[in-house]
Write an enzyme that holds these catalytic residues in place. Structure first.
Site, PDB file in Angstrom:
ATOM      1  N   PRO A   2       0.827  -1.214   0.000  1.00 13.05           N
ATOM      2  CA  PRO A   2       0.000   0.000   0.000  1.00 13.05           C
ATOM      3  C   PRO A   2       0.852   1.250   0.000  1.00 13.05           C
ATOM      4  O   PRO A   2       1.948   1.272   0.551  1.00 13.05           O
ATOM      5  CB  PRO A   2      -0.800  -0.122   1.299  1.00 13.05           C
ATOM      6  CG  PRO A   2       0.047  -0.990   2.183  1.00 13.05           C
ATOM      7  CD  PRO A   2       0.706  -1.967   1.258  1.00 13.05           C
ATOM      8  N   GLU A   3       0.356   2.276  -0.645  1.00 17.08           N
ATOM      9  CA  GLU A   3       1.036   3.563  -0.648  1.00 17.08           C
ATOM     10  C   GLU A   3       0.271   4.526   0.248  1.00 17.08           C
ATOM     11  O   GLU A   3      -0.774   4.188   0.813  1.00 17.08           O
ATOM     12  CB  GLU A   3       1.169   4.079  -2.079  1.00 17.08           C
ATOM     13  CG  GLU A   3       1.988   3.138  -2.949  1.00 17.08           C
ATOM     14  CD  GLU A   3       2.290   3.693  -4.327  1.00 17.08           C
ATOM     15  OE1 GLU A   3       2.268   4.924  -4.500  1.00 17.08           O
ATOM     16  OE2 GLU A   3       2.548   2.888  -5.235  1.00 17.08           O
ATOM     17  N   HIS A 106      -7.312 -16.038   9.244  1.00 11.60           N
ATOM     18  CA  HIS A 106      -6.339 -14.975   9.038  1.00 11.60           C
ATOM     19  C   HIS A 106      -6.638 -13.733   9.869  1.00 11.60           C
ATOM     20  O   HIS A 106      -5.986 -12.707   9.694  1.00 11.60           O
ATOM     21  CB  HIS A 106      -6.279 -14.603   7.561  1.00 11.60           C
ATOM     22  CG  HIS A 106      -5.912 -15.747   6.659  1.00 11.60           C
ATOM     23  ND1 HIS A 106      -4.841 -16.572   6.910  1.00 11.60           N
ATOM     24  CD2 HIS A 106      -6.492 -16.201   5.511  1.00 11.60           C
ATOM     25  CE1 HIS A 106      -4.767 -17.487   5.955  1.00 11.60           C
ATOM     26  NE2 HIS A 106      -5.747 -17.279   5.102  1.00 11.60           N
ATOM     27  N   ARG A 125      -0.966 -13.065   4.237  1.00 11.74           N
ATOM     28  CA  ARG A 125       0.451 -13.273   3.945  1.00 11.74           C
ATOM     29  C   ARG A 125       1.348 -12.907   5.130  1.00 11.74           C
ATOM     30  O   ARG A 125       2.542 -13.178   5.119  1.00 11.74           O
ATOM     31  CB  ARG A 125       0.844 -12.471   2.706  1.00 11.74           C
ATOM     32  CG  ARG A 125       0.060 -12.896   1.471  1.00 11.74           C
ATOM     33  CD  ARG A 125       0.415 -12.067   0.252  1.00 11.74           C
ATOM     34  NE  ARG A 125       1.773 -12.350  -0.214  1.00 11.74           N
ATOM     35  CZ  ARG A 125       2.343 -11.754  -1.258  1.00 11.74           C
ATOM     36  NH1 ARG A 125       1.674 -10.834  -1.932  1.00 11.74           N
ATOM     37  NH2 ARG A 125       3.566 -12.069  -1.617  1.00 11.74           N
ATOM     38  N   LYS A 168      22.798  15.292  -7.551  1.00  7.05           N
ATOM     39  CA  LYS A 168      22.474  13.868  -7.604  1.00  7.05           C
ATOM     40  C   LYS A 168      22.402  13.376  -9.048  1.00  7.05           C
ATOM     41  O   LYS A 168      21.692  13.943  -9.876  1.00  7.05           O
ATOM     42  CB  LYS A 168      21.141  13.580  -6.903  1.00  7.05           C
ATOM     43  CG  LYS A 168      21.244  13.420  -5.399  1.00  7.05           C
ATOM     44  CD  LYS A 168      19.928  12.933  -4.832  1.00  7.05           C
ATOM     45  CE  LYS A 168      20.033  12.645  -3.336  1.00  7.05           C
ATOM     46  NZ  LYS A 168      20.878  11.452  -3.087  1.00  7.05           N
TER      47      LYS A 168
END
Length: 295
Positions: A2-3, A106, A125, A168
């Site tokens: 997830p973001e 779960h 998971r 950079k």
């Protein structure tokens, strides 16, 4: 994984359920997830009032009335749901690349609240984790000590990025994914922000900084587009690659606004472009962009 918009969707869904309620009891149904649970976690949570539910990067933070913070991470397949006396509904889901977990086997953590609701954490998971850290120690904890700024709010600025990018030679996309610079940005929203900005993900990050060390106009545009992309994604409830859902059980819809991500071989949506989106691999991750309009 997830973001930030998806984790923020989780927070906003859980906040009205969890804030200012007492954890009457807690069930920890296994020894560990990604890591071992803290010793006596159930006992330490029992009787504690949840003062506030916040977020830092991709971590959920439940401040407790004894000065401790329950730190929660969704991993890759974690989800929360609330069970009331008359119904059970999914609050938020982080399972973007795997089927949503609903099997009771779960359900690894259950918080029974003083309102009569129960908050269940399901994780097939088991890449998520829970930890308990003193609020006074939180900023210096290894989870948080080196995190960069949030991509929402006033901290993110072109001047800040100019300072970080100056000199950079790192590819621009890699620099944006560096959690030490900006915390919470991930592959999906970086691809989208770069497309909206017309910037090639392979160009050097330092190329957006002037010889005087100042932000170029392109870096100013990128900064604005990062912020706008994240805000739009949060408003849309995140992105659904399989079945990520919002707090009311409906789907997150930001994926319908994708201009680059997961659109390999499809026409570029930039007006007048006429090219197609391609996919390359950068640092083991797929990058989607338009080679014509992103320079």
């Amino acid at each position: 994984m997830p973001e930030l918009p998806e984790v923020e969707t989780v927070r906003r869904g859980l906040m009205p359920v969890m804030e200012d309620t007492v954890i009457e009891s807690a069930e920890i149904r296994r020894k560990n997830l990604r890591f071992d649970f803290p010793d006596a976690l159930a006992e330490r949570l029992t009787g504690r009032r949840i003062v506030a539910l916040g977020r830092r990067s991709k971590y959920l933070l439940a401040d407790l009335d004894d000065g401790m913070v329950l730190v929660m991470h969704l991993g890759m397949s974690g989800s929360f749901r609330v069970v009331t006396t008359d119904e059970s509904h999914l609050i938020a889901d982080a399972a973007f690349h795997a089927a949503r977990g609903k099997k009771p086997a779960h359900d690894h953590v259950v918080l029974h609240l003083s309102t009569g609701d129960a908050v269940l954490y399901n994780d097939p998971r088991r890449f998520g984790f829970f930890d308990l850290i003193a609020r006074a120690d939180l900023a210096d904890h290894p989870y948080f000590a080196r995190l960069g700024i949030e991509p929402v709010g006033n901290e993110l600025s072109a001047d800040y990025l100019a300072e970080k990018f100056n000199g950079k030679k790192t590819p621009l996309k890699s620099a944006l994914l560096d959690q030490h610079i900006i915390a919470g940005l991930g592959n999906i929203y970086v691809c989208e922000a770069l497309h909206r900005s017309g910037l090639d993900p392979q160009r050097q990050a330092g190329s957006l900084v002037t010889k005087a060390g100042k932000a170029s106009s392109k870096l100013m545009l990128l900064t604005d587009e990062i912020r706008a992309t994240i805000h739009e994604a949060i408003k849309a409830g995140g992105s659904t690659l399989r079945d990520h859902t919002k707090t009311d059980g409906s789907l997150g819809y930001f994926q319908h606004r994708f201009k680059a991500y997961d659109r390999e071989g499809e026409p570029c949506r930039t007006e007048g472009c006429g090219s197609t989106i391609i996919r390359i691999t950068q640092s083991g991750r797929s990058t989607f962009y338009c080679p014509k309009c992103q320079k």
